[in-house]
Write an enzyme that holds these catalytic residues in place. Structure first.
Site, PDB file in Angstrom:
ATOM      1  N   CYS A  26       0.795  -1.242   0.000  1.00  0.00           N
ATOM      2  CA  CYS A  26       0.000   0.000   0.000  1.00  0.00           C
ATOM      3  C   CYS A  26       0.822   1.284   0.000  1.00  0.00           C
ATOM      4  CB  CYS A  26      -0.929   0.002   1.208  1.00  0.00           C
ATOM      5  SG  CYS A  26      -2.036  -1.404   1.225  1.00  0.00           S
TER       6      CYS A  26
HETATM    7  N1  LIG Z   1      -2.165  -5.665   2.632  1.00  0.00           N
HETATM    8  C1  LIG Z   1      -2.573  -4.645   3.347  1.00  0.00           C
HETATM    9  O1  LIG Z   1      -2.052  -4.373   4.421  1.00  0.00           O
HETATM   10  C2  LIG Z   1      -3.713  -3.760   2.870  1.00  0.00           C
HETATM   11  C3  LIG Z   1      -4.283  -2.851   3.783  1.00  0.00           C
HETATM   12  C4  LIG Z   1      -5.312  -2.027   3.353  1.00  0.00           C
HETATM   13  C5  LIG Z   1      -5.728  -2.097   2.019  1.00  0.00           C
HETATM   14  N2  LIG Z   1      -5.149  -2.973   1.163  1.00  0.00           N
HETATM   15  C6  LIG Z   1      -5.646  -3.035  -0.219  1.00  0.00           C
HETATM   16  O2  LIG Z   1      -6.422  -4.218  -0.340  1.00  0.00           O
HETATM   17  C7  LIG Z   1      -6.269  -4.782  -1.646  1.00  0.00           C
HETATM   18  C8  LIG Z   1      -5.827  -6.230  -1.547  1.00  0.00           C
HETATM   19  O3  LIG Z   1      -4.532  -6.289  -0.984  1.00  0.00           O
HETATM   20  P1  LIG Z   1      -3.934  -7.600  -0.331  1.00  0.00           P
HETATM   21  O4  LIG Z   1      -2.716  -7.163   0.403  1.00  0.00           O
HETATM   22  O5  LIG Z   1      -4.977  -8.367   0.397  1.00  0.00           O
HETATM   23  O6  LIG Z   1      -3.513  -8.425  -1.637  1.00  0.00           O
HETATM   24  P2  LIG Z   1      -3.007  -9.956  -1.671  1.00  0.00           P
HETATM   25  O7  LIG Z   1      -2.094 -10.048  -2.835  1.00  0.00           O
HETATM   26  O8  LIG Z   1      -2.543 -10.382  -0.337  1.00  0.00           O
HETATM   27  O9  LIG Z   1      -4.325 -10.785  -1.983  1.00  0.00           O
HETATM   28  C9  LIG Z   1      -5.044 -10.649  -3.130  1.00  0.00           C
HETATM   29  C10 LIG Z   1      -5.646 -11.986  -3.538  1.00  0.00           C
HETATM   30  O10 LIG Z   1      -6.435 -11.725  -4.698  1.00  0.00           O
HETATM   31  C11 LIG Z   1      -6.269 -12.803  -5.606  1.00  0.00           C
HETATM   32  N3  LIG Z   1      -6.609 -12.310  -6.939  1.00  0.00           N
HETATM   33  C12 LIG Z   1      -5.894 -11.493  -7.737  1.00  0.00           C
HETATM   34  N4  LIG Z   1      -6.583 -11.229  -8.853  1.00  0.00           N
HETATM   35  C13 LIG Z   1      -7.756 -11.897  -8.752  1.00  0.00           C
HETATM   36  C14 LIG Z   1      -8.869 -12.028  -9.604  1.00  0.00           C
HETATM   37  N5  LIG Z   1      -8.928 -11.379 -10.762  1.00  0.00           N
HETATM   38  N6  LIG Z   1      -9.878 -12.810  -9.202  1.00  0.00           N
HETATM   39  C15 LIG Z   1      -9.825 -13.481  -8.027  1.00  0.00           C
HETATM   40  N7  LIG Z   1      -8.791 -13.385  -7.173  1.00  0.00           N
HETATM   41  C16 LIG Z   1      -7.770 -12.593  -7.536  1.00  0.00           C
HETATM   42  C17 LIG Z   1      -4.820 -13.235  -5.435  1.00  0.00           C
HETATM   43  O11 LIG Z   1      -4.638 -14.572  -5.845  1.00  0.00           O
HETATM   44  C18 LIG Z   1      -4.627 -13.048  -3.921  1.00  0.00           C
HETATM   45  O12 LIG Z   1      -4.925 -14.233  -3.206  1.00  0.00           O
HETATM   46  C19 LIG Z   1      -5.309  -3.855  -2.379  1.00  0.00           C
HETATM   47  O13 LIG Z   1      -6.028  -2.891  -3.096  1.00  0.00           O
HETATM   48  C20 LIG Z   1      -4.553  -3.169  -1.257  1.00  0.00           C
HETATM   49  O14 LIG Z   1      -4.063  -1.906  -1.646  1.00  0.00           O
HETATM   50  C21 LIG Z   1      -4.163  -3.825   1.561  1.00  0.00           C
END
Ligand SMILES: NC(=O)c1ccc[n+]([C@@H]2O[C@H](COP(=O)([O-])OP(=O)(O)OC[C@H]3O[C@@H](n4cnc5c(N)ncnc54)[C@H](O)[C@@H]3O)[C@@H](O)[C@H]2O)c1
Length: 440
Positions: free
Chosen positions: A274
């Site tokens: 992020c």
């Molecule tokens: N990680 C954090 O600390 C955090 C905190 C707040 C907000 N966010 C936001 O949340 C969102 C997700 O982040 P994250 O860290 O959980 O990501 P991540 O990579 O940990 O998880 C995302 C998951 O989505 C799956 N994926 C990707 N494309 C896909 C699709 N088209 N269809 C189905 N599944 C799909 C991946 O296989 C993965 O398991 C981002 O926008 C991020 O900016 C993350």
């Protein structure tokens, strides 16, 4: 009864199943939150291996207990699938897919666009679609709405569209997700009402805002605030070291002021999914509107310089010991972007390893959370974590602490390393001081 009221009633009585797309750092803890609040959850992910593991009761995250996940899988309250055609089953679909950046520093919306395409294919009357991933300002209205709404299915009366940014901080044991106030926004008043009813059953406090764009800006600005302030102390760290003033002492002293000052910790650079990416999402939109943010641009350029700063400090420290960076053996401690989690995305360790390797050093790493490090950035695409022993530590010309995992044996490292560069002030914090420990 109209569609919105019917859906609200069904949510309030926990009759509505919840669908969560993207079972990662955000999607898994969010699923648990909804399960704990009494909902049935169906998880969607494109990663077949991950889905199979989750369906065996594994959380796939080091900071989330498998037994918790397992109990919901066994009781059939939670299951995961790769079958996107099943997106018409849940009444509520929450989108938690990644929103990274491209190599040329633009938003990479491919995951989001693909998810929205799948939702559009199966969208039915009475569904709430809520984006939790972090997009650019305006994305819910500009990207999601036109892809979902047709003449047959109208937002605000047939289906509902909302944006509620995820504020999860993986591994933070001080704040449970449900205790973090939830910002909620909707495309129409009805959308907002449905989304508020959903989240107020799960989160302790819901904070509605007037538009999805307001919520999108809120999320980005929270993270840009962190980015700019961390870059500020990282720049100060470099300046103050030239002045032979200790940044850590300055920050500790400044923190005694009870108002008007918030301390941020300097480090080897910003990492994670992020904080490095969110300023790029905001700037991209700002540039499209013919404007630019000088402060964001400066912060981004300070962060870009951090790997070089750490490597220069390494070079100087080795030269003082009559050694050359090019021929030295270097051990990196910690390759995740922050302590006590397994996430290596955008970790500052990666460009530092790359630069050291390009300078001719032999680099190894040790990280209890990352047994194997696979990265296209490092010279060796696949590296293996070293188990720390007295003998091994003594073989390195230099040890560089990048991530201050709490489980590192600081005393052992301090006693048996010839030279240490500490980018986190971890040794001094743990009362391990000495001429062979250098701050960077
Ligand atoms: N990680 C954090 O600390 C955090 C905190 C707040 C907000 N966010 C936001 O949340 C969102 C997700 O982040 P994250 O860290 O959980 O990501 P991540 O990579 O940990 O998880 C995302 C998951 O989505 C799956 N994926 C990707 N494309 C896909 C699709 N088209 N269809 C189905 N599944 C799909 C991946 O296989 C993965 O398991 C981002 O926008 C991020 O900016 C993350």
């Amino acid at each position: 009864m109209n569609t919105a009221l019917k859906l609200i009633q069904s949510i309030e009585t926990r009759q509505s199943p919840i669908g969560i797309i993207g079972l990662g750092y955000v999607g898994i803890p969010l699923s648990i939150c909804f399960l704990e609040a009494g909902f049935q959850v169906l998880g969607f992910d494109q990663d077949q291996e991950k889905v199979a593991s989750i369906n065996k009761g594994r959380s796939c995250l080091s900071h989330i207990d498998d037994s918790l996940m397992g109990s919901y899988v066994t009781s059939r309250k939670f299951s995961a699938t790769t079958d996107m055609q099943r997106l018409n089953e849940p009444d509520v679909v929450l989108i938690c897919v990644p929103t990274p950046t491209t190599t040329d520093h633009k938003p990479n919306l491919s995951h989001l666009i693909e998810s929205v395409k799948h939702i559009a294919n199966s969208l039915r009357k009475g569904q709430l679609i809520c984006l939790e991933s972090t997009p650019y300002p305006g994305a819910t209205e500009e990207l999601l709405l036109p892809s979902l709404q047709t003449e047959e299915i109208i937002v605000g009366s047939d289906f509902f569209l909302a944006f509620s940014p995820e504020r999860e901080d993986p591994g933070n044991t001080q704040y449970q997700i449900a205790s973090i106030p939830k910002i909620v926004s909707g495309t129409t008043d009805a959308c907002l009402k449905v989304a508020e009813s959903l989240y107020s059953g799960v989160f302790n406090k819901v904070f509605p805002v007037s538009s999805t764009q307001t919520a999108e800006c809120t999320k980005l600005i929270e993270n840009i605030y962190r980015h700019v302030n961390i870059s500020f102390v990282n720049e100060l760290k470099q300046i103050l070291s030239q002045m032979e003033v200790d940044i850590w002492e300055v920050l500790e002293a400044a923190s005694t002021k009870p108002f008007g000052f918030q301390s941020f910790s300097p480090g080897p650079g910003i990492g994670g999914h992020c904080i490095p990416n969110n300023p790029i999402y905001f700037s991209w939109k700002v540039n499209q509107l013919g404007m630019s943010s000088q402060i964001i641009n400066s912060a981004l350029s300070v962060e870009k310089s951090m790997a070089g700063y750490v490597c220069e400090t390494a070079k100087r420290a080795l030269t003082n010991q009559k050694k050359k960076l090019a021929n030295s053996n270097i051990l990196i401690l910690g390759v995740t972007y922050k302590p006590d989690i397994q996430d290596t995305r955008e970790s500052p360790a990666l460009p530092i390893i790359k630069l050291l390797q390009e300078s001719g050093a032999t680099v190894e790493y040790s990280d209890p959370y990352v047994p194997i490090l696979q990265s296209s950035q490092t010279k060796d695409r696949k590296m293996q974590s070293l188990h720390l022993t007295k003998k091994d530590l003594g073989m390195f010309d230099l040890v560089i602490l990048i991530t201050d995992h709490s489980s590192f044996p600081y005393q052992l490292i301090h006693e048996h390393s010839t030279l240490i560069i500490d980018t986190r002030n971890a040794f001094r914090r743990n009362n391990f001081i000495g001429d062979h420990v250098i701050q960077a």
